[in-house]
Design an enzyme around this catalytic site. Structure first.
Site, PDB file in Angstrom:
ATOM      1  N   ASP A  29      38.576   4.315  -3.969  1.00 33.46           N
ATOM      2  CA  ASP A  29      38.988   2.979  -3.546  1.00 33.46           C
ATOM      3  C   ASP A  29      37.803   2.031  -3.703  1.00 33.46           C
ATOM      4  OD1 ASP A  29      40.445   0.911  -2.533  1.00 33.46           O
ATOM      5  OD2 ASP A  29      40.851   1.821  -0.583  1.00 33.46           O
ATOM      6  N   ASP A 123      42.643  -1.394  -7.943  1.00 32.82           N
ATOM      7  CA  ASP A 123      41.377  -1.009  -7.324  1.00 32.82           C
ATOM      8  C   ASP A 123      41.396   0.340  -6.622  1.00 32.82           C
ATOM      9  OD1 ASP A 123      43.041  -1.762  -5.269  1.00 32.82           O
ATOM     10  OD2 ASP A 123      41.554  -2.969  -4.210  1.00 32.82           O
ATOM     11  N   GLU A 124      42.383   1.169  -6.871  1.00 38.61           N
ATOM     12  CA  GLU A 124      42.376   2.489  -6.244  1.00 38.61           C
ATOM     13  C   GLU A 124      43.200   3.470  -7.064  1.00 38.61           C
ATOM     14  OE1 GLU A 124      44.467   2.967  -2.502  1.00 38.61           O
ATOM     15  OE2 GLU A 124      45.457   1.038  -2.792  1.00 38.61           O
TER      16      GLU A 124
END
Length: 431
Positions: A29, A123-124
């Site tokens: 993350d 983003d993860e």
């Protein structure tokens, strides 16, 4: 950052890096991703409260630096409220193209270590590293390698959770933010899980949390002690059984690599309501252009055009139409969206939000495109491809349809800060 949840070299390992045997699932993350990307080019803002989002009356916070979060600011909060909580914050306009570029580079790093990568958003991502041990070491060592490479190659930081299951890996990465690494050992699952608040469980929103607290349940361990039949009776069969399994650390889901985009689109919230049908059509053109450019860049086509309209009281309607064959042409998307708008009965109704999406996606080369009887072999498609090339060379907006050119008063209603590139259906959350 939601209620469930310093850029520098990789930070400390949080929690005991005990035996990671059987902990083949990683959750990576990125830390305050949108803000972190902006700070790469604005290093003078490091250490200050920074927000990414719009500046209009209806704008929301897309991302908040950890310095801003100390004032109670979090993503998805109305910007007006965020500025009341943290008036000294610096507000930066989102640059989704730049975030997409960095996101692709992050995913490239992850896929260089294992093909089993499941992106959740920009983003993860989840990784299964069970087959990567001979090349890169144990799971915790791979997690440390990921953090080093992202820091060295991109100048960004991330937090990584290592655990036997996806649910536990996600919890671990959240618990060690920012810029940390945490292992949940297979023989320490309940020791880690049961002291956590019940809101940590997937599926426990504010209403469900209130119902559980009314039963006297505040921690995961307390919920785990309740018979599953009682949870089913209180919450319904599906949710009750789901929470019971999670409370005991059971999550059978595996990592599913390369989940395809289900849809691509764009939507916009306006500073003042739009009621003029001509202005709505101009906005439909703007959104169709953005959507078409995105699907062409991704090498996709779609068969279903969807229109989203939201009124001032938040009443929202959606209309869709499936085309005879897949398309990636902005003109087709626009004309179909206009037809949906005209059939919606909202031509004179004030609107606070308009959205256009292309759904039912497939790879552009999977099916041949047939020309209509009266369609020339060259024309709109070539014009749109030329616009794409101009955008790549000179930036978005270098060439645009005449209907979208000034006068500036035409765009006075539009709230640039409220704009949101809807992207794909996985969406994104900044943490």
């Amino acid at each position: 950052m939601s209620r469930k949840q310093q850029l520098h070299r990789p930070g400390p390992v949080r929690g005991p890096l005990a035996d990671d045997t059987g902990c083949s699932i990683l959750h990576v993350d990125m830390d305050a991703f949108f803000v972190s990307v902006e700070l790469l080019e604005r290093p003078e803002l490091r250490g200050r409260p920074v927000l990414v989002g719009g500046k209009g009356l209806r704008a929301v916070v897309s991302a908040a630096s950890y310095e801003a979060r100390r004032f109670g600011v979090h993503s998805a909060m109305p910007m007006t409220r965020a500025m009341r909580l943290c008036p000294q914050a610096v507000v930066l306009t989102p640059r989704h193209t730049r975030y997409g570029e960095l996101s692709r580079r992050v995913m490239e790093i992850l896929r260089s270590l294992t093909p089993l990568v499941e992106p959740l958003s920009v983003d993860e991502a989840f990784l299964d590293v069970s087959g990567a041990g001979k090349l890169f070491g144990r799971p915790a060592e791979i997690a440390a390698l990921i953090r080093r490479r992202i820091a060295d190659e991109l100048g960004l930081t991330c937090s990584v959770g290592v655990a036997p299951t996806k649910f536990l890996a996600k919890l671990a990465s959240t618990r060690c933010k920012p810029d940390g690494l945490m292992v949940v050992p297979a023989d320490g699952i309940l020791e880690f899980l049961h002291p956590l608040p019940i809101a940590s469980l997937w599926g426990v929103g504010e209403r469900t949390e209130a119902r559980l607290r009314a039963l006297g349940l505040a921690t995961v361990g307390q919920l785990a002690a309740v018979p599953v039949a009682t949870l089913r009776a209180e919450l319904g069969n599906a949710l009750g059984a789901h929470l019971h399994e999670l409370a005991w650390g059971r999550d059978p889901r595996g990592v599913t690599p390369e989940t395809p985009d289900r849809s691509v689109g764009a939507e916009e919230t306006y500073q003042s309501d739009v009621a003029d049908p001509a202005e709505v059509r101009r906005e439909l053109l703007r959104l169709a252009e953005r959507t078409g450019a995105r699907v062409r860049a991704a090498g996709l086509r779609g068969r279903t055009v969807s229109l989203k309209l939201r009124e001032p009281d938040f009443t929202t309607i959606t209309r869709s139409r499936t085309l005879p064959e897949p398309t990636d042409m902005s003109r087709v998307i626009y004309l179909t969206a206009c037809e949906l708008f005209e059939a919606s009965g909202r031509e004179r109704v004030p609107l606070r939000l308009i959205g256009v999406r292309l759904e039912n996606l497939s790879q552009a080369g999977e099916a041949p495109r047939q020309l209509a009887l009266d369609e020339p072999e060259t024309g709109w498609r070539e014009a749109e491809q030329a616009m794409d090339e101009a955008a790549r060379r000179f930036g978005s907006g270098a060439i645009r349809p005449a209907a979208l050119l000034p006068p500036t008063s035409r765009g006075a209603r539009r709230d640039p800060g409220g704009a949101r590139d809807a992207g794909n259906a996985r969406g994104g959350a900044d943490a």
